[in-house]
Design an enzyme around this catalytic site. Structure first.
Site, mmCIF file in Angstrom:
data_model
loop_
_atom_site.group_PDB
_atom_site.id
_atom_site.type_symbol
_atom_site.label_atom_id
_atom_site.label_comp_id
_atom_site.label_asym_id
_atom_site.label_seq_id
_atom_site.Cartn_x
_atom_site.Cartn_y
_atom_site.Cartn_z
ATOM 1 N N LYS A 45 0.802 -1.213 0.000
ATOM 2 C CA LYS A 45 0.000 0.000 0.000
ATOM 3 C C LYS A 45 0.843 1.274 0.000
ATOM 4 O O LYS A 45 0.324 2.360 -0.289
ATOM 5 C CB LYS A 45 -0.941 -0.007 1.203
ATOM 6 C CG LYS A 45 -2.053 -1.037 1.130
ATOM 7 C CD LYS A 45 -3.093 -0.670 0.087
ATOM 8 C CE LYS A 45 -4.312 -1.571 0.167
ATOM 9 N NZ LYS A 45 -5.362 -1.172 -0.791
ATOM 10 N N SER A 279 -2.961 -12.293 3.859
ATOM 11 C CA SER A 279 -3.432 -12.109 2.485
ATOM 12 C C SER A 279 -2.418 -12.654 1.482
ATOM 13 O O SER A 279 -2.789 -13.095 0.384
ATOM 14 C CB SER A 279 -3.728 -10.633 2.199
ATOM 15 O OG SER A 279 -2.597 -9.833 2.437
#
Length: 318
Positions: A45, A279
């Site tokens: 991110k 994830s």
């Protein structure tokens, strides 16, 4: 060579072949893992955070010294805390109380104000649902108005996928020696998948992309949502529509069980020495499933989304 600022350390992460884990799984093909947990904020991110803020400053949407607000599961917030702190913007992260405490602590250490939003009545600590995210969105909108702030809006701002289109995609293609056949990614905002696939298809239009979702919360593929409280943090919010995915044509969807994601995250640490978050385990589970089936013998790229250090308080690391 020394870099001018920490922002110059975002992106250009190394990639490694997961040949040992492929061998252990007994499947045919190769998996290339892009180590984005080595970004300054320990997640992929950071790329989107930098892309959004640079875009907003260049367009004038974000004025010098203006506050920035964003909803986050922790990774985007960490990236924004780093970028905003370096560029002189106060940053307010609005996050569900269901996310791990490590994330809030890291953001605060980087200078962010963190507002925690109580979970929906049916939710479970450590399992953030779409209902939880909806409550966070309401709070983020309110704070943005109160502070006269710029909303980073990772689910809609074009700086998110663009960062992956010009960065992640080109790096993956080069890292694979131009051999990549398939890309898989766990869907949060959809920015990584959309941007990376757009960039990769500019190199090779035949590259296949698969969207990864949690089993029981695979709304994007049109399945019924039966397990909104899955353990894969950072995505799988049972949202049936994501802005960045509307104009894409994925080759398919892969649903991953939360327990499988846990076990493969642990296997990644044990066999490859990569200490990642859950994830990433979901991405690896999807890649192995594809190599054992319709993409047998192919070369698959995936992102190591974030660091296992952000999950020490969870059952991921018993």
């Amino acid at each position: 060579m020394a870099l001018p600022t920490i922002l110059d350390a975002i992106g250009n992460t190394p990639a490694v072949w997961l040949d040992r884990i492929v061998q252990e799984a007994g499947v045919e093909g190769r998996i290339l893992a892009k180590l984005d947990y080595l970004n300054p904020g320990f997640s992929k991110k950071d790329r989107a955070a930098l892309g959004i803020i640079q875009n907003a400053r260049a367009s004038g949407a974000l004025q010098p010294g203006q506050a920035v607000v964003e909803l986050t599961s922790g990774n985007m917030g960490t990236g924004l805390a780093i970028v905003c702190g370096r560029l002189g913007h106060p940053f307010v992260a609005v996050m569900s109380a269901g996310n791990t405490v490590e994330r809030a602590r890291m953001m605060r250490a980087l200078g962010a104000e963190v507002i925690l939003v109580a979970q929906a009545g049916s939710s479970v600590q450590g399992h953030v649902s779409g209902a939880d995210l909806a409550l966070v969105e309401v709070a983020a909108q309110q704070v943005t108005l109160e502070r006269d702030a710029f909303r980073a809006d990772q689910f809609h701002h074009p700086g998110n996928p663009t960062a992956h289109q010009v960065g992640t995609a080109a790096e993956l293609w080069a890292d694979s020696d131009q051999t990549l056949d398939v890309f898989v990614d766990f869907a949060g905002s959809g920015g990584t998948f959309a941007g990376t696939m757009t960039g990769l298809r500019a190199f090779n239009p035949d590259i296949c992309g698969y969207i990864v979702e949690p089993e029981g919360a695979a709304a994007l593929c049109g399945c019924a949502v039966t397990k909104p409280n899955h353990p894969i943090q950072g995505g799988g919010y049972a949202m049936r529509d994501l802005t960045f995915l509307r104009d894409l044509d994925p080759c398919g969807y892969v649903s991953v069980d939360g327990d499988d994601a846990r076990e493969l995250t642990r296997a990644l640490a044990l066999f490859e020495g990569i200490f990642a978050g859950i994830s990433t385990g979901a991405n690896l589970a999807a890649a192995l499933a594809l190599l054992s089936g319709k993409e047998k013998g192919k070369t698959i790229g995936l992102i190591v989304c974030d660091s296992g250090l952000k999950y020490l308080s969870t059952d991921l690391w018993p």
